[in-house]
Design an enzyme around this catalytic site. Structure first.
Site, PDB file in Angstrom:
ATOM      1  N   SER A 173     -10.861  -6.267   9.713  1.00  0.00           N
ATOM      2  CA  SER A 173     -12.148  -5.219   9.176  1.00  0.00           C
ATOM      3  C   SER A 173     -12.920  -6.791   8.289  1.00  0.00           C
ATOM      4  O   SER A 173     -11.863  -7.832   8.244  1.00  0.00           O
ATOM      5  CB  SER A 173     -11.868  -4.379   7.978  1.00  0.00           C
ATOM      6  OG  SER A 173     -11.034  -4.985   7.208  1.00  0.00           O
ATOM      7  N   ARG A 208       0.258  -6.518  11.499  1.00  0.00           N
ATOM      8  CA  ARG A 208      -0.080  -5.017  12.464  1.00  0.00           C
ATOM      9  C   ARG A 208      -0.037  -5.813  13.781  1.00  0.00           C
ATOM     10  O   ARG A 208      -0.212  -5.709  14.903  1.00  0.00           O
ATOM     11  CB  ARG A 208      -1.183  -4.022  11.823  1.00  0.00           C
ATOM     12  CG  ARG A 208      -1.253  -3.226  12.392  1.00  0.00           C
ATOM     13  CD  ARG A 208      -2.217  -2.475  12.200  1.00  0.00           C
ATOM     14  NE  ARG A 208      -2.261  -1.396  11.439  1.00  0.00           N
ATOM     15  CZ  ARG A 208      -3.518  -0.716  10.898  1.00  0.00           C
ATOM     16  NH1 ARG A 208      -4.063  -0.494  11.674  1.00  0.00           N
ATOM     17  NH2 ARG A 208      -2.872   0.126   9.776  1.00  0.00           N
ATOM     18  N   ARG A 240       0.799  -0.886  -0.467  1.00  0.00           N
ATOM     19  CA  ARG A 240       0.100   0.233   0.433  1.00  0.00           C
ATOM     20  C   ARG A 240       1.138   1.268  -0.119  1.00  0.00           C
ATOM     21  O   ARG A 240       1.758   1.420   0.616  1.00  0.00           O
ATOM     22  CB  ARG A 240      -1.098  -0.106   1.214  1.00  0.00           C
ATOM     23  CG  ARG A 240      -1.700  -1.081   1.242  1.00  0.00           C
ATOM     24  CD  ARG A 240      -3.089  -0.826   2.133  1.00  0.00           C
ATOM     25  NE  ARG A 240      -4.003  -2.300   2.060  1.00  0.00           N
ATOM     26  CZ  ARG A 240      -4.489  -2.434   3.478  1.00  0.00           C
ATOM     27  NH1 ARG A 240      -5.175  -1.785   4.385  1.00  0.00           N
ATOM     28  NH2 ARG A 240      -5.141  -3.913   2.742  1.00  0.00           N
ATOM     29  N   GLU A 298      -6.967  -0.522  14.596  1.00  0.00           N
ATOM     30  CA  GLU A 298      -7.867  -1.637  13.881  1.00  0.00           C
ATOM     31  C   GLU A 298      -6.627  -2.949  13.456  1.00  0.00           C
ATOM     32  O   GLU A 298      -4.848  -2.240  13.368  1.00  0.00           O
ATOM     33  CB  GLU A 298      -8.202  -1.108  12.156  1.00  0.00           C
ATOM     34  CG  GLU A 298      -8.464  -2.248  11.883  1.00  0.00           C
ATOM     35  CD  GLU A 298      -8.958  -1.209  10.782  1.00  0.00           C
ATOM     36  OE1 GLU A 298      -8.987  -1.804   9.346  1.00  0.00           O
ATOM     37  OE2 GLU A 298      -9.192  -0.178  10.294  1.00  0.00           O
ATOM     38  N   ARG A 347       1.905   1.356  10.108  1.00  0.00           N
ATOM     39  CA  ARG A 347       1.490   1.912   8.979  1.00  0.00           C
ATOM     40  C   ARG A 347       2.826   1.624   8.190  1.00  0.00           C
ATOM     41  O   ARG A 347       3.507   2.318   8.202  1.00  0.00           O
ATOM     42  CB  ARG A 347       0.887   3.331   9.102  1.00  0.00           C
ATOM     43  CG  ARG A 347       0.170   3.358   7.785  1.00  0.00           C
ATOM     44  CD  ARG A 347      -0.461   5.203   7.346  1.00  0.00           C
ATOM     45  NE  ARG A 347      -1.840   5.329   8.856  1.00  0.00           N
ATOM     46  CZ  ARG A 347      -2.828   5.826   8.394  1.00  0.00           C
ATOM     47  NH1 ARG A 347      -3.298   4.879   7.227  1.00  0.00           N
ATOM     48  NH2 ARG A 347      -3.645   5.820   9.767  1.00  0.00           N
TER      49      ARG A 347
END
Length: 419
Positions: free
Chosen positions: A347, A384, A257, A344, A272
């Site tokens: 998801s 993460r 990403r 987070e 991140r």
């Protein structure tokens, strides 16, 4: 892609969905106008083609004088048909673009609003902040798990090396995730991480979040940010049969990403980053089974978090924070002691038939007719997670207790600082 017939018959639910997302409903009007233009162009083309065929039949029966007039008209019609056909192609392209600009509908049960308007569904586990709490980067560096400096030297900011027990800890976690997935009927997959544009577009990632994606212009390929993309494309253009039970896959892949627009956010450590590994669940099912399957995927995620022995909460994500394809999304956020807040970790999204319409994934309904399948996705483990594991299991002496479920994979009960 949305159902065009549903848009024509009930545009208000699409307007309401966009407004719930905090977006303008003008895209609905644009799609309806494009649809009307395309239907008009088709009608004109079909009328001209019918005239062309009629005139062609009349020529054979006409007298010489009339035949000359009809032949002249035939030439005119040929050009008119050609122009009308071109107009149909242009209007079809405009309609396709207008429809693809529309996101999925939003569940009536999803909260309205933006990123901060989620609803907390439940808290699991007791939160605490250890005395002399260290963050994951300080812990990981002392334990010899990360090397951020050499990652930056080699590849730039937001890259890292997982070293020694850090690499083994991630492998332990991802192997456990695959084990859990397989035990629950998922087919383990290691999918491609480079995909064609149609695969990326088919899953809805070339819309508002296109800036997040790495694109290899020379090869016209994209690096995936999640194995949801190749797993969704796996059955593109196929019919899955009766689909009496969900078809489930668990993809293990590296993910990439660009983190566009995140300048200055979470620059410390591995929260991140540009590259990470993940095990992603993906399901194909009948649309009427999608809500139940969504809850089931959430349950698998919660079981994995329970095995990590970290406190977490489950949130119902607000409409404005849903991805283009998502109808409803649940996030699991783990407690991060050094930040004294939840972050987070997973998801799971119910995408209804939105992706399947784009990718032409169908099944046979109870009447034996072709219908579009529903697709769902959910995170089962990712890099993460190391943040939450290290910070919640740290000890005063700088060591970290390894969650019991990971010990057989890692071969040790604790991680100790390197001298």
């Amino acid at each position: 892609m949305i159902d065009m017939r549903a848009l024509r018959e009930n545009p208000e639910i699409f307007r309401a969905g966009l407004e719930k997302r905090g977006a303008s409903s003008e895209a609905v009007d644009s799609a309806l106008e494009a649809d009307a233009s395309h239907r008009s162009a088709l009608q004109s083309f079909e009328t001209l083609r019918a005239d062309q065929k009629r005139v062609g039949k009349e020529i054979a029966k006409a007298d010489p004088e009339t035949r000359e007039k009809l032949l002249a008209r035939t030439k005119e019609l040929a050009q008119e048909v050609k122009d009308a056909e071109a107009q149909v192609g242009q209007s079809a392209a405009a309609l396709d673009a207008a429809v693809k600009a529309l996101p999925n509908l939003v569940s009536p049960d999803a909260p309205a609003g933006g990123e901060d308007d989620y609803t907390v569904l439940r808290h699991v586990g007791e939160t605490s902040v250890p005395e002399n709490c260290k963050d994951h980067l300080e812990l990981g560096t002392a334990l010899g798990l990360f090397d951020m400096e050499r990652g930056a030297k080699t590849s730039g900011s937001r890259f890292y090396y997982l070293t020694g027990d850090g690499a083994l800890l991630q492998l332990a976690m991802l192997n456990l995730a695959i084990q859990q997935a397989t035990a629950n009927g998922f087919v383990p997959m290691i999918p491609p991480v480079l995909v064609r544009p149609e695969a990326m577009e088919g899953t809805g990632f070339l819309g508002e979040h296109a800036d997040e994606i790495y694109y290899l212009e020379r090869d016209e390929m994209y690096l995936v940010g999640t194995s949801e993309v190749p797993l969704a494309s796996y059955h593109s253009g196929e019919n899955l049969g009766a689909l009496e039970q969900p078809m489930r896959y668990a993809g293990w892949s590296s993910c990439f990403r660009r983190e566009a627009g995140s300048y200055g956010k979470d620059t410390r450590g591995i929260i991140r980053v540009h590259q990470f590994d993940k095990v992603e669940m993906f399901s194909y099912c009948r649309p009427e089974d999608a809500a139940e399957e969504h809850e089931r995927l959430l349950g698998f995620e919660e079981k994995m978090l329970g095995l990590m022995e970290v406190p977490y909460r489950v949130i119902d994500t607000a409409a404005g924070d849903l991805g283009t394809s998502a109808y409803r999304k649940f996030d699991c956020e783990a407690w991060v002691p050094s930040q004294e807040r939840y972050r987070e970790l997973t998801s799971t999204s119910n995408c209804t038939t939105f992706q399947a319409r784009r990718l032409e994934v169908k099944y046979k309904d109870e009447n034996g007719k072709n219908a579009f399948a529903a697709t769902l996705n959910g995170t089962l483990a990712t890099t993460r997670w190391l943040v939450a594991i290290l910070e919640n299991h740290q000890r005063p002496d700088g060591s970290v207790s390894v969650p019991e479920a990971l010990r057989p994979f890692l071969g040790k009960d604790e991680l100790t600082p390197k001298k």
